[in-house]
Design an enzyme around this catalytic site. Structure first.
Site, PDB file in Angstrom:
ATOM      1  N   GLY A   8       0.828  -1.209   0.000  1.00  0.00           N
ATOM      2  CA  GLY A   8       0.000   0.000   0.000  1.00  0.00           C
ATOM      3  C   GLY A   8       0.858   1.253   0.000  1.00  0.00           C
ATOM      4  N   GLY A  11      -0.228   5.040  -0.924  1.00  0.00           N
ATOM      5  CA  GLY A  11      -1.239   5.781  -0.174  1.00  0.00           C
ATOM      6  C   GLY A  11      -0.691   6.990   0.570  1.00  0.00           C
ATOM      7  CD  GLN A  12      -3.136  10.975   4.674  1.00  0.00           C
ATOM      8  OE1 GLN A  12      -3.890  10.118   5.130  1.00  0.00           O
ATOM      9  NE2 GLN A  12      -3.042  12.168   5.196  1.00  0.00           N
ATOM     10  CG  LEU A  13       1.657   5.704   6.687  1.00  0.00           C
ATOM     11  CD1 LEU A  13       2.327   6.804   7.516  1.00  0.00           C
ATOM     12  CD2 LEU A  13       1.057   4.644   7.625  1.00  0.00           C
ATOM     13  CG  ASP A  34      -0.559   0.886  -3.976  1.00  0.00           C
ATOM     14  OD1 ASP A  34      -0.435   1.562  -2.934  1.00  0.00           O
ATOM     15  OD2 ASP A  34      -1.666   0.664  -4.518  1.00  0.00           O
ATOM     16  CB  ILE A  35      -3.596  -3.071  -5.581  1.00  0.00           C
ATOM     17  CG1 ILE A  35      -4.387  -4.018  -6.497  1.00  0.00           C
ATOM     18  CG2 ILE A  35      -4.418  -1.821  -5.247  1.00  0.00           C
ATOM     19  CD1 ILE A  35      -5.661  -4.569  -5.846  1.00  0.00           C
ATOM     20  CG  ASP A  52      -4.778  -7.990  -4.694  1.00  0.00           C
ATOM     21  OD1 ASP A  52      -4.827  -7.818  -3.457  1.00  0.00           O
ATOM     22  OD2 ASP A  52      -5.767  -8.318  -5.371  1.00  0.00           O
ATOM     23  CE1 TYR A 142      -8.725   1.285   8.756  1.00  0.00           C
ATOM     24  CE2 TYR A 142      -9.532   2.714  10.491  1.00  0.00           C
ATOM     25  CZ  TYR A 142      -8.498   2.286   9.674  1.00  0.00           C
ATOM     26  OH  TYR A 142      -7.260   2.868   9.784  1.00  0.00           O
ATOM     27  CE  LYS A 146      -6.079  -0.515  10.259  1.00  0.00           C
ATOM     28  NZ  LYS A 146      -4.840  -0.933   9.577  1.00  0.00           N
TER      29      LYS A 146
HETATM   30  P1  NAD Z   1      -4.628   5.106   1.792  1.00  0.00           P
HETATM   31  O1  NAD Z   1      -6.024   4.689   1.506  1.00  0.00           O
HETATM   32  O2  NAD Z   1      -4.190   6.482   1.458  1.00  0.00           O
HETATM   33  O3  NAD Z   1      -3.633   4.105   1.069  1.00  0.00           O
HETATM   34  C1  NAD Z   1      -3.871   2.718   0.998  1.00  0.00           C
HETATM   35  C2  NAD Z   1      -3.074   2.159  -0.171  1.00  0.00           C
HETATM   36  O4  NAD Z   1      -3.334   0.752  -0.225  1.00  0.00           O
HETATM   37  C3  NAD Z   1      -3.487   2.757  -1.515  1.00  0.00           C
HETATM   38  O5  NAD Z   1      -2.357   3.184  -2.223  1.00  0.00           O
HETATM   39  C4  NAD Z   1      -4.190   1.594  -2.225  1.00  0.00           C
HETATM   40  O6  NAD Z   1      -3.987   1.602  -3.635  1.00  0.00           O
HETATM   41  C5  NAD Z   1      -3.499   0.395  -1.576  1.00  0.00           C
HETATM   42  N1  NAD Z   1      -4.316  -0.811  -1.658  1.00  0.00           N
HETATM   43  C6  NAD Z   1      -5.666  -0.927  -1.547  1.00  0.00           C
HETATM   44  N2  NAD Z   1      -6.013  -2.203  -1.719  1.00  0.00           N
HETATM   45  C7  NAD Z   1      -4.878  -2.911  -1.919  1.00  0.00           C
HETATM   46  C8  NAD Z   1      -4.590  -4.275  -2.169  1.00  0.00           C
HETATM   47  N3  NAD Z   1      -5.571  -5.193  -2.260  1.00  0.00           N
HETATM   48  N4  NAD Z   1      -3.315  -4.647  -2.330  1.00  0.00           N
HETATM   49  C9  NAD Z   1      -2.320  -3.729  -2.266  1.00  0.00           C
HETATM   50  N5  NAD Z   1      -2.524  -2.419  -2.060  1.00  0.00           N
HETATM   51  C10 NAD Z   1      -3.792  -2.023  -1.886  1.00  0.00           C
HETATM   52  O7  NAD Z   1      -4.390   4.785   3.328  1.00  0.00           O
HETATM   53  P2  NAD Z   1      -3.321   5.466   4.317  1.00  0.00           P
HETATM   54  O8  NAD Z   1      -3.964   6.648   4.921  1.00  0.00           O
HETATM   55  O9  NAD Z   1      -2.017   5.607   3.649  1.00  0.00           O
HETATM   56  O10 NAD Z   1      -3.245   4.350   5.447  1.00  0.00           O
HETATM   57  C11 NAD Z   1      -2.202   3.388   5.474  1.00  0.00           C
HETATM   58  C12 NAD Z   1      -2.377   2.519   6.700  1.00  0.00           C
HETATM   59  O11 NAD Z   1      -2.372   3.343   7.878  1.00  0.00           O
HETATM   60  C13 NAD Z   1      -3.683   1.735   6.726  1.00  0.00           C
HETATM   61  O12 NAD Z   1      -3.451   0.450   7.266  1.00  0.00           O
HETATM   62  C14 NAD Z   1      -4.553   2.547   7.652  1.00  0.00           C
HETATM   63  O13 NAD Z   1      -5.508   1.753   8.287  1.00  0.00           O
HETATM   64  C15 NAD Z   1      -3.531   3.084   8.637  1.00  0.00           C
HETATM   65  N6  NAD Z   1      -4.010   4.314   9.293  1.00  0.00           N
HETATM   66  C16 NAD Z   1      -4.147   5.473   8.586  1.00  0.00           C
HETATM   67  C17 NAD Z   1      -4.652   6.601   9.227  1.00  0.00           C
HETATM   68  C18 NAD Z   1      -4.835   7.908   8.486  1.00  0.00           C
HETATM   69  O14 NAD Z   1      -5.310   8.885   9.093  1.00  0.00           O
HETATM   70  N7  NAD Z   1      -4.472   7.988   7.215  1.00  0.00           N
HETATM   71  C19 NAD Z   1      -4.975   6.544  10.590  1.00  0.00           C
HETATM   72  C20 NAD Z   1      -4.854   5.349  11.267  1.00  0.00           C
HETATM   73  C21 NAD Z   1      -4.338   4.231  10.616  1.00  0.00           C
END
Ligand code: NAD
Length: 312
Positions: A8, A11-13, A34-35, A52, A142, A146
């Site tokens: 992943g 994503g944002q993190l 990433d997927i 994936d 969700y 978790k």
């Molecule tokens: P995000 O939604 O921005 O990114 C998730 C990424 O996962 C995306 O790039 C998406 O393409 C990828 N993804 C989705 N399905 C997939 C799959 N089947 N296989 C591979 N990749 C796949 O989420 P984020 O904000 O970056 O969060 C990352 C982690 O941090 C998550 O586990 C989330 O639960 C945790 N988290 C985030 C926050 C927050 O505020 N952003 C807070 C608490 C926990």
């Protein structure tokens, strides 16, 4: 030297954490996955592979191909989006974690980072200064995934000695990537609205306090817990971590200092109900004592930093 695979990563993190891992361990030692194939464009500095996380055979093949020692398993469906497809959210969030835990149990990787969330808490949880151990009755799929994930992490540590480490992130605020469909996303989106001179439509009530953390603090906490000596990690489910708490009206007031004409409307939607079941502040004593966690940013300092960067 560690070889690190991030799931992943687009994503944002992941976009920011992968860059920090590459800066720490070397570009050649990080594999971003990433997927979403389009995420490749973010990773010109390291290897990128489409993965994936439900495809266990490919995950295992990549671990073998690159001799991976650590997996940062970030891929998940977040709180607000998850409510639209609860069964698939459960499947993705749970099966993928179990796949990664099984790899470690089999000795194919040595360490796992997996993020949990304040979404593990619920309506019966004490809202103020929420303790590490308390009633946890999450209301979203969700949050349920978790909380179950936390128990699986503790289980794999206890039964099989798997070195898995985890943080219960609050809402993460960054300016480099769009937010991924969580309940705290408003605090990311509000900055762009202020800069672009748009009226901001807020999906939470003006007095809805939530715990939040600026991305550089979240990255620091993640790198710190992963580098801490094994014996210092006393919690193998997931650590409370905290940095700041604010309401929409407070972040709005902060932005008014920079953009005096900025306007906001409050139109609470289904996310307000999710937010109302979460803590408004977090007690993270264990993280502070065990591995010296300390945040750098409060609301004022974060807002200044984000606006300085976005202005450029
Ligand atoms: P995000 O939604 O921005 O990114 C998730 C990424 O996962 C995306 O790039 C998406 O393409 C990828 N993804 C989705 N399905 C997939 C799959 N089947 N296989 C591979 N990749 C796949 O989420 P984020 O904000 O970056 O969060 C990352 C982690 O941090 C998550 O586990 C989330 O639960 C945790 N988290 C985030 C926050 C927050 O505020 N952003 C807070 C608490 C926990």
């Amino acid at each position: 030297m560690e070889k690190i695979l991030v799931t992943g990563a687009g994503g944002q993190l992941g976009s920011e954490l992968t860059a920090a891992l590459a800066a720490t361990y070397g570009n050649d030692n990080v594999i971003a996955t990433d997927i979403n194939e389009a995420a490749k464009s973010k990773f010109d500095y390291c290897v990128f592979e489409v993965l994936d996380v439900l495809d266990n055979a490919r995950l295992e093949a990549l671990v073998e191909k690159y001799q991976v020692s650590q997996v940062y398993h970030l891929a998940a469906i977040l709180s607000a989006v998850g409510e639209k497809n609860p069964l698939f959210t459960w499947k993705l969030n749970m099966d993928s974690l179990l796949n990664v835990l099984e790899l470690a149990k089999a000795g194919k990787i040595q360490q796992i980072y997996w993020p949990s969330s304040i979404a593990v808490f619920g309506k019966s949880t004490p809202r103020d200064n929420t303790p590490q151990d308390c009633v946890m009755d999450p209301t979203t799929v969700y949050g349920i995934s978790k909380l179950a994930g936390e128990r699986w992490c503790a289980y794999y540590f206890e039964k099989y000695g798997v070195d898995v480490r985890s943080l219960r992130y609050p809402g993460l605020i960054g300016y480099k990537s769009a937010a991924g469909g969580g309940t705290t996303d408003y605090a990311v989106d509000i900055f762009r609205a202020a800069i672009e001179g748009e009226t901001f439509e807020c999906f939470l009530k003006e007095d809805m306090y939530l715990p939040m953390m600026y991305m550089p603090d979240a990255i620091k906490a993640t790198l710190d817990i992963m580098k801490a000596p094994k014996e210092d990690i006393s919690i193998r489910s997931s650590y409370n971590v905290s940095a700041m708490s604010f309401s929409p009206s407070e972040i709005y007031a902060e932005l008014l200092k920079y953009y005096p004409d900025f306007k906001i409307n409050y139109n609470p939607d289904f996310r307000q109900e999710i937010a109302a079941s979460w803590p408004d502040s977090i007690d993270d004593t264990h993280a502070r004592l065990d591995w010296n966690w300390k945040q750098e940013y409060n609301l004022e300092k974060m807002a200044k930093d984000i606006l300085d960067h976005l202005a450029k």
